[in-house]
Structures are given as structure tokens and as C-alpha cells.
Design an enzyme around this catalytic site. Structure first.
Site, short mmCIF file in Angstrom:
data_model
loop_
_atom_site.label_atom_id
_atom_site.label_comp_id
_atom_site.label_asym_id
_atom_site.label_seq_id
_atom_site.Cartn_x
_atom_site.Cartn_y
_atom_site.Cartn_z
N HIS A 1 6.10 4.41 -12.69
CA HIS A 1 7.17 3.56 -12.19
C HIS A 1 8.55 4.15 -12.49
CE1 HIS A 1 4.11 0.04 -12.62
NE2 HIS A 1 3.90 0.76 -11.53
N GLU B 1 0.35 6.22 -2.51
CA GLU B 1 0.79 7.11 -3.59
C GLU B 1 -0.06 8.39 -3.54
OE1 GLU B 1 0.54 4.80 -7.19
OE2 GLU B 1 1.56 3.10 -6.26
N GLU C 1 -6.45 3.88 -8.10
CA GLU C 1 -5.28 4.75 -8.31
C GLU C 1 -5.31 5.42 -9.69
OE1 GLU C 1 -1.55 2.56 -8.96
OE2 GLU C 1 -2.60 0.78 -8.28
#
Length: 449
Positions: free
Chosen positions: A278, A308, A404
Site C-alpha cells: 500500500h 495487481e 494475491e
């Protein structure tokens, strides 16, 4: 307002803004407090209202069908009836949005949604005027003003103060100060938590929600294409991110012309900036050989989707290639594990074994995935649907989750940097449907220009 603008819209060349506002307020507002305006009242601080009604314009088209929104309220009311809860006050962005289609902008002011067995009503600040009423798809709206302190809680009292039993609120959202103010506003009631129970309701997506999320995933892929288009040596992360965000916003406007356009964003994390999932965009200029993480997040009516990917510009070192391939192996294994009946923690343990095989498990930085729906970087996490070792939740059809995996090797080590791949999957009766189609891995994302 300029003279040209006034003439264009048929307004007189000179008009008093104060008179315009006063006339509109009296004509379109039912004052819902002890202070009631009349045409003859002068403007004075002592008689400004605490609560008003503003039904300005027509109701918005809305994101979902009436049947969808009514179904959400019906399920909530069943929970309320089973738990003997007489009314609910939602205060979080995610639950207000989920149950009304109104996505509020807090900016230091409280907002709420009241649900009883016969009423749905949003409570909003006067700064937003008629917008909250237009976007409260299945109910009414009450506006509180800034003229007196804590008028929001006066509105809560007006709408829920008649109840003397249980009132549901979100303990995970209200702080101690707000809790005390709610107690004072509802002195005859007992506050009980509905934050967790409503989270479980949101975790199972409807067909309309899944279609909405699927469209978001398609638009995220468009953002990825824009990243690759703009990725060049010497270009700042911010410039690449701006290009991708513009592409996604324009596609949302094209495919969903009646939808609010708010909060879509892109993160490009290059070099050392790739170490955290982040980390914000900077003006760092991308260099050849950099590991870059693209993060494309189209936001559609409060719903988050994401793409992503790890990307290398021009070339990749042997050490980086080894780590990247291992992470892709974990990613592929995780997607194959998504199916109904498996526990979140079982998926995490299986994925751990692959990292262990490559001796990089200790470089893993967070869980393997999470739920999707009404979600952003500042609201809506459905914590019971995280792909982690401590989560017992069993996957069910119509849940939507990400896979992820990410590892970060610290600066100074061979292959240093962060590596992350991210796909969104819809759990079906037999397995899972992958709704992210952007390619990943060394075969596709070593970008040469």
C-alpha cells in the site's frame, strides 16, 4: 456567476444568492424540529433549524435494481426480527452504501442510515444538500444543519428515540465519544452490535453484485494496459498512475454513464517503493531493470476491484527472475484451491508449502487474499473472508475473493523488491470463475521499449 452563464441558463442578470437559498429552503423543505420557518421569519441565528427535509430534484437512477435493494433490506430485517432489534443505525461508509446506494463523503461530519421494520432513511449533513436524498435509493433522507452542535444526534433521536428496546449499531465503527453521544440520544434503548452480522450478510454476493464486480475487473484490466503504455525509463510513477486512472475513469463513464465517479486510483511502486503493498505513488522516475508493481483500482459506486501485477522494465536479473517465478507458482496454486467447502486457513497453509519449498516463506508480508464488494482503502473490510491461517470461514458459492501472494526481499539482497500478483475469483457451485484476464509473469511483463 458570470453574466454569460446567467443568460445561458435563463437567470436574471442580477439575483440575490441569499434570497435564492431562502426561497428554495422554504419551498422544498419540511422543517423537522421545534424550529419551524415561515415566510415572514427574518434570518437570524436564533431561529435557524436543527433538522430539515431537502428533496431537491428527482431520485437518481441508482446502481442496482429496486428488487436488489429491497432484498438487502429484507434480509437485514429478518436478522433484526430474529434478534429482537427494533431499529438499526448504520454509520460506516460501507453499510450506508450497501443498504441505500448512498456513498457519503464524511469530511469530519457524521452520517447515518436508519432502518426499522417500516422505514429506511439516511441522515446527512446540509453541506451535501439534496444529493443524499437523490441517492438514497430505497428511502427518505433527513438533513441536519451546522447551526447547533450535535444536530446529527438530534436526528437520531427523532427517528429512533421512540424505541425502548435494542438498537443496532456498528461497534467496529463508532468510537467511545460517538458511543456516548448515541447513548444520550437514545436513553431508553440498549445499543447492540450489528457490525459483525451485517458483514456476514455482505460476504455472499447477489447476481447483480457479481455482474457489477465483474465489470469493475474488466475496467481494471484496461488500467493495466494503460500502465504498460506509459511505462518508460525516466517517467515518474505519478505520470504513469495518472494515465491509468484517467483511462479507467473514462471507461466507467462510458460503460456506466449514470454512475458516480469517485475514488478510482492507481499505485505504481517502482524499485524500493515496491516493498509495501500500500505504498503511495511518488515522483520517482522508473529505471531499466526496476521491479514495478502496478495496482489499478476502479471504484464503481463504492465497489472496489483491483488488478495487481509485477512488471520489469527492459530486463530482469536472474535472482529477481527466480523470486518472480516462485511467486507466480504460488499464485497459480492459490487460484486452483478456490472452491466451495474449503476453509480460508486451508488455502493459506497449502500456499505456504510452496513458499517453503523455495525458502522464501519468511519474506511473505500479509495474507493471501480477501473478500470483494463495498470496499475501498478506507472502508469496508470483510475480515471474516481473509485468506489467512487464522480464518475458519468456509468458502461458499457467490463469495468473491482475491488471490494475491506477495513476498518482499529487503534492499541489499539479491532480487530485492516486492513481488505481487492479484486475481479476483467468484466462487461457484463447482469451483471458481476467474474474472481477471490481464496476463502475468515473466513471459508477458518484461516490458521492452
Amino acid at each position: 456567476m458570470s453574466l454569460v452563464t446567467r443568460l445561458r441558463y435563463g437567470l436574471p442578470s442580477c439575483i440575490s444568492l441569499r434570497n435564492l437559498l431562502r426561497t428554495d429552503m422554504i419551498a422544498k423543505s419540511n422543517v423537522s424540529s421545534n424550529r419551524r420557518w415561515t415566510h415572514s421569519e427574518p434570518w437570524h441565528i436564533d431561529n435557524m433549524p436543527e433538522l430539515i427535509r431537502l428533496r431537491n430534484g428527482e431520485k437518481a437512477k441508482g446502481t442496482f435494481s429496486k428488487a436488489e435493494m429491497d432484498g438487502r433490506i429484507s434480509k437485514l430485517r429478518n436478522v433484526m426480527a430474529n434478534e429482537s432489534i427494533e431499529g438499526v443505525l448504520f454509520t460506516s461508509i460501507h453499510n450506508v452504501n450497501y443498504y441505500s446506494d448512498f456513498l457519503y463523503c464524511e469530511f469530519g461530519r457524521p452520517y447515518g442510515l436508519v432502518v426499522t421494520q417500516d422505514k429506511v432513511l439516511s441522515i446527512s449533513a446540509n453541506i451535501d444538500y439534496g444529493y443524499p436524498w437523490r441517492w438514497t435509493a430505497n428511502g427518505d433522507n433527513l438533513v441536519y444543519t451546522d447551526w447547533q452542535r450535535d444536530n446529527f444526534y438530534k436526528g437520531v433521536n427523532q427517528e429512533l428515540g421512540q424505541f425502548k428496546g435494542k438498537i443496532g449499531c456498528e461497534f467496529d465503527h463508532i468510537n467511545l465519544d460517538k458511543y456516548k453521544k448515541l447513548q444520550n440520544a437514545l436513553p431508553g434503548s440498549t445499543l447492540v452490535d450489528v457490525g459483525e452480522s451485517t458483514m456476514y450478510l455482505r460476504m455472499i454476493k447477489s447476481d447483480e453484485e457479481i455482474a457489477h464486480i465483474t465489470e469493475g475487473a474488466r475496467i481494471a484490466d484496461i488500467g493495466g494496459e494503460a500502465v504498460i503504455e506509459a511505462l518508460e525509463e525516466g517517467v515518474g510513477e505519478h505520470e504513469i498512475a495518472l494515465h491509468a486512472t484517467q483511462a479507467m475513469v473514462r471507461e466507467i463513464a462510458k460503460s456506466r454513464p449514470n454512475m458516480t465517479l469517485q475514488d478510482t486510483w492507481t499505485w505504481i511502486q517502482s524499485g524500493i517503493n515496491s516493498d509495501g503493498a500500500h505504498n503511495p505513488v511518488t515522483s520517482r522516475k522508473v529505471q531499466k531493470g526496476d521491479v514495478c508493481t502496478m495496482n489499478c483500482f476502479p471504484m464503481m459506486a463504492g465497489y472496489y476491484t483491483a488488478l495487481e501485477r509485477s512488471v520489469f522494465l527492459d530486463h530482469v536479473s536472474d535472482d529477481s527472475l527466480r523470486i518472480w517465478k516462485a511467486n507466480c507458482e504460488v499464485h497459480e496454486a492459490g487460484m486452483k484451491l478456490i472452491k466451495p467447502g474449503i476453509k480460508c486457513k486451508e488455502i493459506a497453509h497449502e500456499m505456504n508449502t510452496i513458499y517453503e519449498k523455495h525458502n522464501i516463506l519468511h519474506y511473505r508480508t500479509f495474507g493471501y487474499g480477501h473478500s470483494f464488494g463495498v470496499l475501498s482503502h478506507y472502508y469496508g473490510r470483510e475480515a471474516a473472508l481473509e485468506i489467512r491461517e487464522d480464518i475458519e470461514t468456509v468458502l461458499k458459492p457467490n463469495m468473491v475473493v482475491s488471490i494475491e501472494p506477495m513476498v518482499t526481499l529487503p534492499q541489499g539482497q539479491p532480487g530485492a523488491g516486492g513481488y505481487r500478483e492479484h486475481n479476483i475469483l467468484v466462487v461457484t457451485e463447482e469451483g471458481a470463475r476467474n474474472i481477471t484476464h490481464f496476463p502475468y509473469g515473466p513471459e508477458h511483463l518484461i516490458v521492452k521499449k
